[in-house]
Scaffold this motif. Structure first.
Motif, PDB file in Angstrom:
ATOM      1  N   GLU A   8       0.829  -1.211   0.000  1.00 42.08           N
ATOM      2  CA  GLU A   8       0.000   0.000   0.000  1.00 42.08           C
ATOM      3  C   GLU A   8       0.864   1.262   0.000  1.00 42.08           C
ATOM      4  O   GLU A   8       0.589   2.224  -0.727  1.00 42.08           O
ATOM      5  N   PHE A  73      -6.656   2.600   0.141  1.00 44.54           N
ATOM      6  CA  PHE A  73      -6.063   1.333   0.550  1.00 44.54           C
ATOM      7  C   PHE A  73      -6.545   0.912   1.942  1.00 44.54           C
ATOM      8  O   PHE A  73      -6.728  -0.265   2.221  1.00 44.54           O
ATOM      9  N   PRO A 167      -3.211  -3.976  -4.258  1.00 43.19           N
ATOM     10  CA  PRO A 167      -2.249  -2.899  -4.009  1.00 43.19           C
ATOM     11  C   PRO A 167      -0.907  -3.141  -4.700  1.00 43.19           C
ATOM     12  O   PRO A 167      -0.285  -2.209  -5.205  1.00 43.19           O
TER      13      PRO A 167
END
Length: 258
Positions: A8, A73, A167
Motif C-alpha cells: 500500500e 487502501f 495494491p
C-alpha cells in the motif's frame, strides 16, 4: 530484523518518485534541440506560468493523491493481495491491467472534454493546465487542484476499484500510467521512444491539443485515442521539420480541407 514496506505504501509513493525521476531524464534529453516539438525560446515565451509555480502545483496535487490513495487502501484493505497476485494467471493480471487502462481512459476523456465544453470550468479550472502552451515533462500534472482531484485522483481510484487490482499490482499500473503521462507532455519526439510504436496517443498527439487550433480536439489521455475517433474529436497531424531545427506537429492537409 528488516523493515518491511507495505504494498500500500509502495503503491502510494512509488508513482510519485517515478514522476520526478522520469521527468528528470527528459530535462536532460530536452537539450537535444533536434528532437524538440518547440524551441526552447518558444517554451520560455509562450508559456504563461513559471517553472517554480509548476513544481509547487505538481507537489500539491501529489500530496492530495497520496492522501486519497492511503484512504483508499485503508478502506479496501487487501493484506492478501501479494499472495493472490503470485498465484493468479498472467491472463487474469493482463485483463485487470487492460481494464484499468480502459476505465482510466474513459473517465479522463469525458471529464477532460467536459472541462473544455463548460466555459466556467475551463476559465476557472482547466485553463490552468493550458498555461503550458508548450508542454514539458514535469508539467504533466500541473493542474488546478480541483481538476487534479476529479481527473487524475478520482479517475485512478475508479480504475483501481473496477479493475479489481491488488495494491501490489497498483504499484506497476500507476507507475506505468505516470510514465505515460509524463511522456505525453515531454515535448520531444525521440526516434527510440517505444511508446510511439504501441500508442497513437503520444507527445505530438497531445501537443496538438495544447495549441489554439487543437483545443477542441485530441482529448484522449493517457493511453488510447479510441474515444476521439469514435466521437469525432480526433485531429490527425503531420510531423514537419521546424525552421531552425527540430520538428513540429501540424494538422494534416486533409483535415484542414475538411
Amino acid at each position: 530484523m528488516g523493515f518491511a514496506v507495505s504494498d500500500e505504501m509502495l503503491g502510494t509513493f512509488v508513482p510519485i518518485v517515478v514522476y520526478w525521476v522520469y521527468s528528470g531524464i527528459y530535462i536532460i534529453v530536452g537539450s537535444l534541440d533536434n528532437y524538440r516539438l518547440h524551441s526552447r525560446k518558444e517554451e520560455d515565451d509562450k508559456n504563461l506560468v513559471s517553472k517554480t509555480t509548476v513544481v509547487k502545483g505538481v507537489i500539491l496535487q501529489q500530496v492530495a493523491q497520496a492522501v486519497v490513495a492511503i484512504l483508499l487502501f485503508t478502506i479496501t484493505g487487501d493484506s492478501a493481495g501479494a499472495t493472490a497476485d503470485s498465484s493468479t494467471s498472467a491472463v487474469v493480471l493482463a485483463r485487470k491491467f487492460i481494464t484499468a487502462m480502459v476505465v482510466l481512459d474513459t473517465w479522463q476523456y469525458f471529464m477532460h472534454r467536459y472541462m473544455h465544453i463548460n466555459k466556467f470550468l475551463y476559465k476557472h479550472v482547466h485553463s490552468q493546465h493550458h498555461r503550458l502552451v508548450v508542454p514539458y515533462a514535469f508539467g504533466a500534472l500541473y493542474n488546478h487542484p480541483l481538476e487534479g482531484l476529479l481527473l487524475d485522483t478520482v479517475g485512478g481510484a475508479i480504475s483501481f476499484l473496477l479493475s479489481g487490482m491488488s495494491p501490489r499490482m497498483s504499484i506497476f499500473f500507476f507507475s506505468f500510467a505516470t510514465i505515460k503521462t509524463v511522456d505525453d507532455h515531454c515535448g520531444l519526439w525521440l526516434p527510440f521512444n517505444i511508446f510511439h510504436v504501441f500508442f497513437s496517443n503520444n507527445a505530438a498527439y497531445h501537443d496538438v491539443h495544447h495549441q489554439f487550433y487543437g483545443s477542441k480536439y485530441n482529448f484522449s489521455q493517457p493511453f488510447f485515442v479510441a474515444w476521439d475517433r469514435i466521437l469525432g474529436t480526433h485531429m490527425p497531424y503531420t510531423l514537419v521539420e521546424r525552421k531552425g531545427g527540430g520538428l513540429e506537429a501540424r494538422p494534416t492537409k486533409e483535415f484542414k480541407e475538411n
